[in-house]
Scaffold this motif. Structure first.
Motif, PDB file in Angstrom:
ATOM      1  N   VAL A 152       0.835  -1.192   0.000  1.00 15.72           N
ATOM      2  CA  VAL A 152       0.000   0.000   0.000  1.00 15.72           C
ATOM      3  C   VAL A 152       0.878   1.253   0.000  1.00 15.72           C
ATOM      4  CG1 VAL A 152      -1.712   1.297   1.336  1.00 15.72           C
ATOM      5  CG2 VAL A 152      -1.880  -1.207   1.171  1.00 15.72           C
ATOM      6  N   LEU A 153       0.547   2.207  -0.861  1.00 14.12           N
ATOM      7  CA  LEU A 153       1.225   3.513  -0.934  1.00 14.12           C
ATOM      8  C   LEU A 153       2.750   3.357  -0.970  1.00 14.12           C
ATOM      9  CD1 LEU A 153      -0.927   5.561   1.636  1.00 14.12           C
ATOM     10  CD2 LEU A 153      -1.387   5.094  -0.772  1.00 14.12           C
ATOM     11  N   PRO A 162      -4.994   8.092  -0.152  1.00 13.58           N
ATOM     12  CA  PRO A 162      -4.462   7.557  -1.410  1.00 13.58           C
ATOM     13  C   PRO A 162      -5.092   8.251  -2.613  1.00 13.58           C
ATOM     14  CG  PRO A 162      -6.049   6.039  -0.462  1.00 13.58           C
ATOM     15  CD  PRO A 162      -5.829   7.112   0.556  1.00 13.58           C
ATOM     16  N   GLU A 218      -3.500   5.058  -6.903  1.00 12.41           N
ATOM     17  CA  GLU A 218      -3.037   4.130  -5.874  1.00 12.41           C
ATOM     18  C   GLU A 218      -4.124   3.138  -5.476  1.00 12.41           C
ATOM     19  OE1 GLU A 218       0.316   6.878  -3.590  1.00 12.41           O
ATOM     20  OE2 GLU A 218      -1.816   7.250  -3.244  1.00 12.41           O
ATOM     21  N   ALA A 273      -5.944  -0.123  -0.504  1.00 12.04           N
ATOM     22  CA  ALA A 273      -5.411   1.176  -0.090  1.00 12.04           C
ATOM     23  C   ALA A 273      -6.514   2.207   0.117  1.00 12.04           C
ATOM     24  CB  ALA A 273      -4.429   1.692  -1.139  1.00 12.04           C
TER      25      ALA A 273
END
Length: 330
Positions: free
Chosen positions: A14-15, A298, A302, A309
């Protein structure tokens, strides 16, 4: 079973780029002494990217989930001379570093909540979308299960945790229904619990608020793993562990986690001098600098890359000064 797929296909961090870019200045400033703690190692996606980008970096990976540690170890095996992977809970950062002989680190990364691995492995019991044993332990080697909670907690205790940890407005109905159902037969599976929750949550609420069991499952998971009390200890421990110019980056996934992170970060970014005090003494000066504008969300890109996310909340700080003994005592 998902484990048949390569780990890198099962886990999209994530990210990822934002987290790496936030940690990068601290890693570069530390040179050959750069150490980053991935406090929630999971399947090692963030750690792998950090190790690939920074050849000077030594990484300490912490996870309470032994299955995750094994999979991450396989994924990170090309970097085995630059990693230490430790079976521990993330509020044990200080003792982990002490055991490794590390006094200060350049960065600490947290990716909180339930991991992709835990959601994907049906037998772990984290997901409400299919029937499985009612477990929900991140560390399956110890501790009470979700079945223990729903079968043994008093109704008023169930009400409390579902209302507080799940932020569920139908907590009273759900706790009462659980207490009534278990008198006939103890709960053993997620499906049994979902059926009971569905029976008391209005259909209209489910249409507007997502799956009717979502918040109750969140509450049980937090209770089983003591997530909020662990986090309350972990963020100050991470701040204590970083050197000046070091950074702490945190991704949380619901408001309860974010409030804890925000409180710890805010305490370090404001002066503690009494109002009207003529001179700000060293021990009263802020020792953290905020790197994000409040909570960052996000982007659409993303979320498209990794739908998990969508609910992420990102915060980061940099250490600007030394915490004194007085500050630690507050």
């Amino acid at each position: 079973m998902g484990e048949e797929r390569p780990t890198e296909e099962r886990h999209i961090p994530v990210l990822l780029n934002r987290c790496i870019n936030l940690l990068a200045p601290a890693i570069e400033a530390a040179g050959d002494d750069a150490v980053v703690v991935d406090a929630t190692l999971g399947m090692g996606g963030h750690s792998e990217a950090l190790l690939k980008r920074f050849s000077n970096l030594h990484l300490v990976g912490i996870d309470r989930d032994q299955q995750a540690l094994r999979l991450a170890g396989e994924r990170l095996s090309p970097f085995q001379n630059r990693i230490d992977l430790v079976h521990a809970v993330y509020d044990e950062i200080s003792s982990v570093l002490e055991d490794l002989g590390i006094s200060r680190v350049s960065g600490v990364l947290f990716d909180l909540g339930v991991s992709s691995l835990q959601l994907d492995e049906r037998e772990r019991g984290f997901a409400y979308s299919y029937d499985a044993p009612l477990d929900m332990r991140m560390d399956t080697s110890r501790g009470q299960t979700a079945a223990d909670v729903v079968n043994t907690y008093a109704e008023d205790e169930l009400l409390r945790i579902i209302r507080m940890w799940g932020e569920e407005k139908f907590a009273g109905r759900i706790a009462s229904a659980i207490a009534a159902a278990r008198r006939s037969k103890p709960f053993t599976t997620t499906g049994e619990l979902v059926d009971v929750i569905r029976s008391v949550v209005p259909a209209g609420a489910a249409r507007s608020g997502g799956h009717p069991a979502k918040r109750t499952f969140q509450a049980l998971r937090i209770e089983v793993n003591e997530e909020l009390s662990v986090l309350t200890r972990a963020i100050p421990a991470a701040i204590d562990a970083i050197a000046v110019q070091g950074r702490v980056v945190v991704m949380s996934y619901h408001s309860l986690e974010d409030k804890i992170v925000k409180a710890a970060f805010t305490a370090g970014t404001k002066s503690s001098a009494p109002v009207g005090f003529p001179v700000e003494l060293e021990e009263h000066r802020p020792y953290l600098r905020t790197l994000t504008r409040g909570t960052e969300a996000p982007t659409d890109e993303e979320i498209a890359e990794n739908p998990r996310a969508a609910s992420a909340k990102l915060r980061a700080v940099e250490r600007t000064g030394t915490r004194t003994t007085d500050r630690k005592a507050r």
